[in-house]
Structures are given as C-alpha cells and as structure tokens.
Design a protein around this motif. Structure first.
Motif, PDB file in Angstrom:
ATOM      1  N   PRO A  18       0.829  -1.209   0.000  1.00  0.00           N
ATOM      2  CA  PRO A  18       0.000   0.000   0.000  1.00  0.00           C
ATOM      3  C   PRO A  18       0.868   1.266   0.000  1.00  0.00           C
ATOM      4  O   PRO A  18       1.882   1.333   0.694  1.00  0.00           O
ATOM      5  N   ALA A  19       0.462   2.235  -0.789  1.00  0.00           N
ATOM      6  CA  ALA A  19       1.184   3.510  -0.862  1.00  0.00           C
ATOM      7  C   ALA A  19       0.249   4.581  -1.395  1.00  0.00           C
ATOM      8  O   ALA A  19      -0.633   4.297  -2.201  1.00  0.00           O
ATOM      9  N   GLY A  20       0.469   5.788  -0.948  1.00  0.00           N
ATOM     10  CA  GLY A  20      -0.354   6.900  -1.396  1.00  0.00           C
ATOM     11  C   GLY A  20       0.274   7.648  -2.551  1.00  0.00           C
ATOM     12  O   GLY A  20       1.392   7.349  -2.973  1.00  0.00           O
ATOM     13  N   ALA A  21      -0.458   8.617  -3.047  1.00  0.00           N
ATOM     14  CA  ALA A  21       0.036   9.461  -4.133  1.00  0.00           C
ATOM     15  C   ALA A  21       1.198  10.316  -3.635  1.00  0.00           C
ATOM     16  O   ALA A  21       1.353  10.549  -2.439  1.00  0.00           O
ATOM     17  N   THR A  22       2.016  10.774  -4.572  1.00  0.00           N
ATOM     18  CA  THR A  22       3.142  11.651  -4.262  1.00  0.00           C
ATOM     19  C   THR A  22       2.997  12.936  -5.067  1.00  0.00           C
ATOM     20  O   THR A  22       2.147  13.033  -5.956  1.00  0.00           O
ATOM     21  N   SER A  23       3.860  13.908  -4.746  1.00  0.00           N
ATOM     22  CA  SER A  23       3.823  15.145  -5.516  1.00  0.00           C
ATOM     23  C   SER A  23       5.154  15.873  -5.390  1.00  0.00           C
ATOM     24  O   SER A  23       5.959  15.584  -4.497  1.00  0.00           O
ATOM     25  N   ALA A 150      16.357   0.436  -6.786  1.00  0.00           N
ATOM     26  CA  ALA A 150      15.628  -0.226  -5.703  1.00  0.00           C
ATOM     27  C   ALA A 150      16.130   0.106  -4.302  1.00  0.00           C
ATOM     28  O   ALA A 150      15.480  -0.257  -3.323  1.00  0.00           O
ATOM     29  N   ASP A 151      17.237   0.804  -4.172  1.00  0.00           N
ATOM     30  CA  ASP A 151      17.817   1.093  -2.861  1.00  0.00           C
ATOM     31  C   ASP A 151      17.441   2.499  -2.406  1.00  0.00           C
ATOM     32  O   ASP A 151      17.954   3.488  -2.943  1.00  0.00           O
ATOM     33  N   ALA A 191      11.154   2.448  -4.814  1.00  0.00           N
ATOM     34  CA  ALA A 191      12.231   1.849  -4.018  1.00  0.00           C
ATOM     35  C   ALA A 191      11.747   1.486  -2.621  1.00  0.00           C
ATOM     36  O   ALA A 191      12.081   0.410  -2.096  1.00  0.00           O
ATOM     37  N   LYS A 192      10.959   2.363  -2.018  1.00  0.00           N
ATOM     38  CA  LYS A 192      10.439   2.074  -0.685  1.00  0.00           C
ATOM     39  C   LYS A 192       9.526   0.853  -0.706  1.00  0.00           C
ATOM     40  O   LYS A 192       9.563   0.025   0.205  1.00  0.00           O
ATOM     41  N   ARG A 193       8.736   0.724  -1.753  1.00  0.00           N
ATOM     42  CA  ARG A 193       7.849  -0.436  -1.866  1.00  0.00           C
ATOM     43  C   ARG A 193       8.655  -1.713  -2.131  1.00  0.00           C
ATOM     44  O   ARG A 193       8.321  -2.780  -1.625  1.00  0.00           O
ATOM     45  N   LEU A 194       9.731  -1.578  -2.922  1.00  0.00           N
ATOM     46  CA  LEU A 194      10.577  -2.729  -3.199  1.00  0.00           C
ATOM     47  C   LEU A 194      11.323  -3.211  -1.951  1.00  0.00           C
ATOM     48  O   LEU A 194      11.678  -4.384  -1.843  1.00  0.00           O
ATOM     49  N   SER A 195      11.560  -2.309  -1.003  1.00  0.00           N
ATOM     50  CA  SER A 195      12.324  -2.668   0.192  1.00  0.00           C
ATOM     51  C   SER A 195      11.429  -3.174   1.322  1.00  0.00           C
ATOM     52  O   SER A 195      11.928  -3.560   2.376  1.00  0.00           O
ATOM     53  N   GLU A 196      10.122  -3.170   1.121  1.00  0.00           N
ATOM     54  CA  GLU A 196       9.187  -3.662   2.157  1.00  0.00           C
ATOM     55  C   GLU A 196       9.295  -5.174   2.317  1.00  0.00           C
ATOM     56  O   GLU A 196       9.508  -5.894   1.367  1.00  0.00           O
TER      57      GLU A 196
END
Length: 196
Positions: A18-23, A150-151, A191-196
């Motif tokens: 899960p992740a929200g939108a960015t800006s 990914a880091d 990258a944050k999602r890949l590191s979960e």
C-alpha cells in the motif's frame, strides 16, 4: 545479474505494498488548490536484466527540457487512459514496440509542479531492445541498474531557489546522470515499496 523472473516477481510484490500518491510538493507544503491536474502517463519499464529505461529530454522542449525522465507524456484524446499514453509515448520517444511491453500495473499518481497528474506504469520489456531516440524530443536513452533504483539509500534531498523561494526535491544521481524532481520522487516511492 538478476533474472527476468526475479525482476518481475519483485515488481509485482512492490505493487501489492500500500502507498499513497506523491507530488513535487511533498517537501514544500500542500499542492496548490488551483494547480491543474492534466492526466499523463510515464512508463517505468525494466529490461529482463533489471535495468530501468530512462531518457534525457531534449533541451528545446517546453516542459522539463534536458531533464532525466521516464518515457511518457500527457494523455491525448486518442488514448484510452494513462497506460495507453505511456505506451504510445514510449514508442514515439524511443521506438519501444508496445508488443514488447508487459504491463504489470500502475503506481499511485504523482502531481508535478507543472500541473500534471502523472501515473507511473510499471512494466517489463520482453526480448532485445535497442532504443532509437526521437530527435527533437529525446537527446539520449540509457538504462540504470535495478540495484540503484531499488535502494532507498541512493536517494537524498537537495534544494534550490526556484521562482523566488527555496524548494526541496529528491535526487538519485547515477554516473553522469542527474536523476531528480518528479522522476526521482516516483522512483523513490517505488524503491520504498521494493524494500518492504
């Protein structure tokens, strides 16, 4: 070297986080209420060895000249959606045949300071592909290793004066390429999602 199946599996797992939108405003206050949100799609396309395709935009373009970017652009009237726009633009910008692209899914939209609601389309490029940059749009096409993308440790905040005020933005430099702004912010979210 990563294998295609491992790259694909890691990207699919990232889509499930899960992740929200960015800006572009994440470090600079809320998105202005009067800022347009013109729909756009960009293609985050990884080769089977895990390398991400990026472009250096031509210096004469109206939006983001000379910047490092994911292939893509605004949704045109003939596009079904942001994914269709990203695939069309990738074909126009670097000659990527949509038949070679396996779309895995989309990431949450990213609002840009220039008024776009940019949807990143996560995908794999199947088989050999040699980019052919479109003169006038793309100065160069290149790839960046999966390990760099990914880091989360490869991303940092910088700031500069812009339109009379200080603005903070993410960067993820790689060799001679200064990956920054919306592209770096979208890739950091991945990258944050890949590191979960």
């Amino acid at each position: 070297m990563l294998q295609a199946a491992e790259v694909r599996e890691r990207l699919l797992r990232a889509l499930d986080v899960p992740a929200g939108a960015t800006s572009d405003f994440d470090q600079n206050g809320p998105v202005p209420a009067d800022l347009p949100a013109r729909p756009a799609g960009v293609l985050a396309a990884f080769r089977e060895d895990g390398r991400l395709l990026l472009t250096k935009r031509a210096s004469g373009l109206r939006h983001h000249p000379g910047q490092i970017a994911l292939p893509g652009g605004k949704v045109d009237p003939g596009d079904a959606d942001e994914t269709a726009a990203a695939l069309r633009e990738a074909r126009e910008e670097v000659g990527l045949d949509p038949a070679q692209v396996e779309v895995l899914g989309v990431l949450p939209p990213h609002r840009t300071v220039t008024g776009f609601a940019m949807t990143p389309v996560l995908a794999m490029i199947r088989g050999p592909f040699t980019p052919v940059p479109e003169a006038g749009e793309v100065e160069e096409a290149f790839t960046v290793p999966f390990a760099h993308i990914a880091d989360p440790g490869n991303y940092r905040l910088e700031r500069r004066l812009w339109r009379g005020g200080w603005r903070s933005y993410h960067v993820a430099p790689f060799g001679p390429y200064y990956i920054w702004g919306a592209t770096a912010r979208v890739l950091l979210a991945l990258a944050k999602r890949l590191s979960e």
